[in-house]
Design an enzyme around this catalytic site. Structure first.
Site, PDB file in Angstrom:
ATOM      1  CE  LYS A 276      -4.011  -1.728   2.684  1.00 53.36           C
ATOM      2  NZ  LYS A 276      -4.923  -1.621   1.628  1.00 53.36           N
ATOM      3  NE  ARG A 350     -10.609  -9.657  -2.067  1.00 56.79           N
ATOM      4  CZ  ARG A 350     -11.047  -9.103  -3.374  1.00 56.79           C
ATOM      5  NH1 ARG A 350     -11.621  -9.133  -4.834  1.00 56.79           N
ATOM      6  NH2 ARG A 350     -11.234  -7.973  -2.925  1.00 56.79           N
TER       7      ARG A 350
HETATM    8  N1  BES Z   1      -8.219  -3.231   4.473  1.00 49.62           N
HETATM    9  C1  BES Z   1      -8.281  -3.122   2.979  1.00 49.62           C
HETATM   10  C2  BES Z   1      -9.394  -2.217   2.481  1.00 49.62           C
HETATM   11  C3  BES Z   1      -9.509  -0.833   2.886  1.00 49.62           C
HETATM   12  C4  BES Z   1      -9.044   0.051   2.234  1.00 49.62           C
HETATM   13  C5  BES Z   1     -10.898  -0.496   3.904  1.00 49.62           C
HETATM   14  C6  BES Z   1      -9.283   1.290   3.073  1.00 49.62           C
HETATM   15  C7  BES Z   1     -10.694   0.885   4.486  1.00 49.62           C
HETATM   16  C8  BES Z   1      -9.804   1.910   4.088  1.00 49.62           C
HETATM   17  C9  BES Z   1      -8.853  -4.417   1.702  1.00 49.62           C
HETATM   18  O1  BES Z   1      -7.565  -5.008   1.994  1.00 49.62           O
HETATM   19  C10 BES Z   1      -7.835  -4.209   1.052  1.00 49.62           C
HETATM   20  O2  BES Z   1      -6.923  -3.697   0.798  1.00 49.62           O
HETATM   21  N2  BES Z   1      -8.921  -3.966  -1.080  1.00 49.62           N
HETATM   22  C11 BES Z   1      -8.005  -3.572  -1.763  1.00 49.62           C
HETATM   23  C12 BES Z   1      -8.599  -4.931  -2.725  1.00 49.62           C
HETATM   24  C13 BES Z   1      -7.756  -4.108  -4.109  1.00 49.62           C
HETATM   25  C14 BES Z   1      -6.535  -4.671  -4.143  1.00 49.62           C
HETATM   26  C15 BES Z   1      -8.789  -4.507  -4.979  1.00 49.62           C
HETATM   27  C16 BES Z   1      -8.591  -2.039  -1.964  1.00 49.62           C
HETATM   28  O3  BES Z   1     -10.147  -1.776  -1.355  1.00 49.62           O
HETATM   29  O4  BES Z   1      -8.245  -1.547  -2.456  1.00 49.62           O
HETATM   30 MN    MN Z   2      -5.351  -5.361   1.005  1.00 50.37          MN
END
Ligand code: BES
Ligand code: MN
Ligand code: ZN
Length: 492
Positions: A276, A350
């Site tokens: 990230k 997931r």
């Molecule tokens: N934990 C995150 C989702 C999230 C992001 C929750 C910001 C709250 C605030 C999750 O694990 C994630 O990183 N999801 C990705 C999925 C994508 C790679 C398909 C996302 O939402 O960017």
């Molecule tokens: Mn994630």
């Protein structure tokens, strides 16, 4: 917080550090009227002078006078409407609690004789009052050398009959708030304290405190034996071992199918090799808020002890990059036997949930709800006000929407149409773990649906609802209230 119910004859004779009255500018509330009479019209006077307009949530202290036994009187305005909405009731109580926090009183007595909340019986008000007060007493202290002082108020008595229904209302409100506070605390703890092992320790402690409750923790070796290759692919890069935490509450009849809760417990989500960006990455300590809400809900349910069986599963892992971490393009095999192409290691929620959902299937649950801070896309779609609700059963979705509405912890029904499923096609596995830029929260739910075909299942994406940013940064403890409301509706 000690909250009790007490009937009374003469409001002017109530002894308390603070008498709390709810009133409009016309003194329609008979208790307010009686107090006005008892202290020679002092209340009407400040209303007439414009010092207290009695608008919804206005507060003022009335100077003490000879005719009454309480040390002070806190007035809370109810506005002009004869009937309040539940949200207005909350607004009013919250303003009252804020004012109480400023006076340093230790006990208070809530007297309201004329307050009507739309479609609610009086005891709803007592439940909500208990709940809001207990919620307001939460302070984060764990890692502060100079923590904020606790709430001065220690006891609230509510002027109402101490009958069984009222007592249950207060007990439920307090228990739900305590469960919510447990979820807030776990969410707020930093990831160097709140690891998968820490969550397991907390769950075990909960199991020891309550009867009818047992806790089992599966370690990585056991998960390997069960074939949980998807879950284990997430913890592969971390020095913290993953844990699958199982909490069973048996308040119902032996043999009755349990209701299942499954929580995403990523104690820190760096994104893994699909790292990230740095900004706000600290907030990914909140990526275990689904798990926290599951543990908080079990705390409340154990305290309330309803006649229902519940099984809760927390999939706890830390998502880190390292030489042992899962790489984009890796293919893993889930407990269900389905293979998964991990195209993005940041879509890890997931991956842990699918194995936890397969695992909980062996309990043949009457219903299954997973709760997860699953997608940024859900925050874009709904913001922080509603959790995204997805289900393979519309009548189940309707039940959960209603529970959220009643508990003032709302969800919003999102589509789970087959039209979205092809976005998860992969040339190298049965399913890909991402579905492209469109409808990200829907394709995440579609992914989970592949593992819950034989269950009455719903998924709550709480990515927006689980915590607040900004000056009041902190976990909200949602959706403990919704989950409790639903489970209590299932009790016999
Ligand atoms: N934990 C995150 C989702 C999230 C992001 C929750 C910001 C709250 C605030 C999750 O694990 C994630 O990183 N999801 C990705 C999925 C994508 C790679 C398909 C996302 O939402 O960017
Ligand atoms: Mn994630
Ligand atoms: Zn995540």
């Amino acid at each position: 917080m000690q909250i009790s119910l007490k009937s009374y004859k003469d409001v002017a004779a109530i002894r308390s550090d603070c008498l709390i009255l709810t009133t409009d500018a016309k003194l329609s509330d008979s208790a307010a009227k009686k107090i006005d009479d008892a202290c020679g019209g002092a209340l009407s006077k400040i209303i007439k002078r414009g010092e207290f307009a009695a608008k919804l949530g206005d507060t003022a202290y009335l100077p003490v006078c000879d005719g009454i036994k309480a040390d002070r009187i806190l007035l809370i305005g109810t506005g002009e409407a004869a009937t309040l909405s539940p949200a207005d009731f909350d607004k009013m109580v919250t303003a009252g609690i804020r004012a109480l926090n400023q006076s340093r009183c230790q006990d208070a007595c809530w007297v309201s004789e004329g307050l009507d909340v739309a479609d609610k019986e009086d005891r709803w008000q007592w439940q909500r009052l208990a709940q809001l007060l207990e919620l307001a007493s939460y302070r984060y202290t764990k890692t502060l050398s100079k923590p904020k002082p606790p709430m001065t108020l220690k006891r609230l008595s509510i002027a109402a009959s101490n009958n069984a229904a009222n007592k249950a209302a207060v007990a439920h409100g307090s228990a739900i708030a305590k469960g919510t506070n447990v979820a807030k605390e776990l969410g707020n703890l930093p990831a160097n304290i709140c690891t998968p092992s820490y969550l397991a320790t907390q769950a075990r402690a909960l199991g020891r405190r309550f009867e009818n409750t047992s806790v089992t923790v599966l370690d990585e070796k056991k998960m390997q034996q069960l074939g949980m290759g998807s879950l284990l692919s997430v913890s592969a890069g971390s020095d913290q071992p993953a844990k699958l935490i199982v909490i069973e509450y048996n308040g119902g009849k032996k043999g009755d199918a349990p209701h299942a809760l499954v929580g995403k417990g990523i104690t820190f989500d760096t994104g893994g090799i699909s790292l990230k960006p740095g900004a706000k990455m600290d907030e990914m300590k909140y990526d275990m808020c689904g798990a926290a809400s599951v543990i908080g809900t079990m705390e409340a349910i154990c305290q309330i002890a309803p006649k229902v069986n519940v099984v809760a599963v927390v999939a706890a892992a830390e998502n880190m990059p390292s030489g042992r971490a899962t790489k984009p393009g890796d293919v893993v095999t889930s407990m269900s036997g389905q293979t998964i192409e991990v195209l993005n290691t940041d879509a890890e929620g997931r991956l842990v949930l699918c194995d936890a959902l397969t695992y909980v299937g062996k309990y043949k649950p009457a219903s299954t709800i997973d709760i997860a801070t699953l997608t940024g896309a859900c925050v874009v779609a709904l913001g922080k006000h509603a959790a995204g609700l997805f289900s393979n059963d519309d009548s189940f979705a309707a039940e959960l929407l209603a529970a959220g509405q009643t508990a003032q912890d709302r969800a919003w029904h999102m589509p789970l149409w087959d039209d979205y499923q092809p976005q998860l096609d992969s040339n190298f596995a049965d399913i890909a773990n991402i579905g492209g830029p469109e409808a990200g929260s829907v394709t995440a739910a579609c992914f989970l649906s592949r593992f819950t075909k034989d269950q009455r299942w719903a998924h709550l994406d709480i990515a927006g609802a689980a915590w607040n940013g900004g000056a009041n940064k902190g976990a909200t403890g949602r959706p403990v209230a919704l989950l409790c409301q639903y489970l209590l509706s299932k009790a016999s």
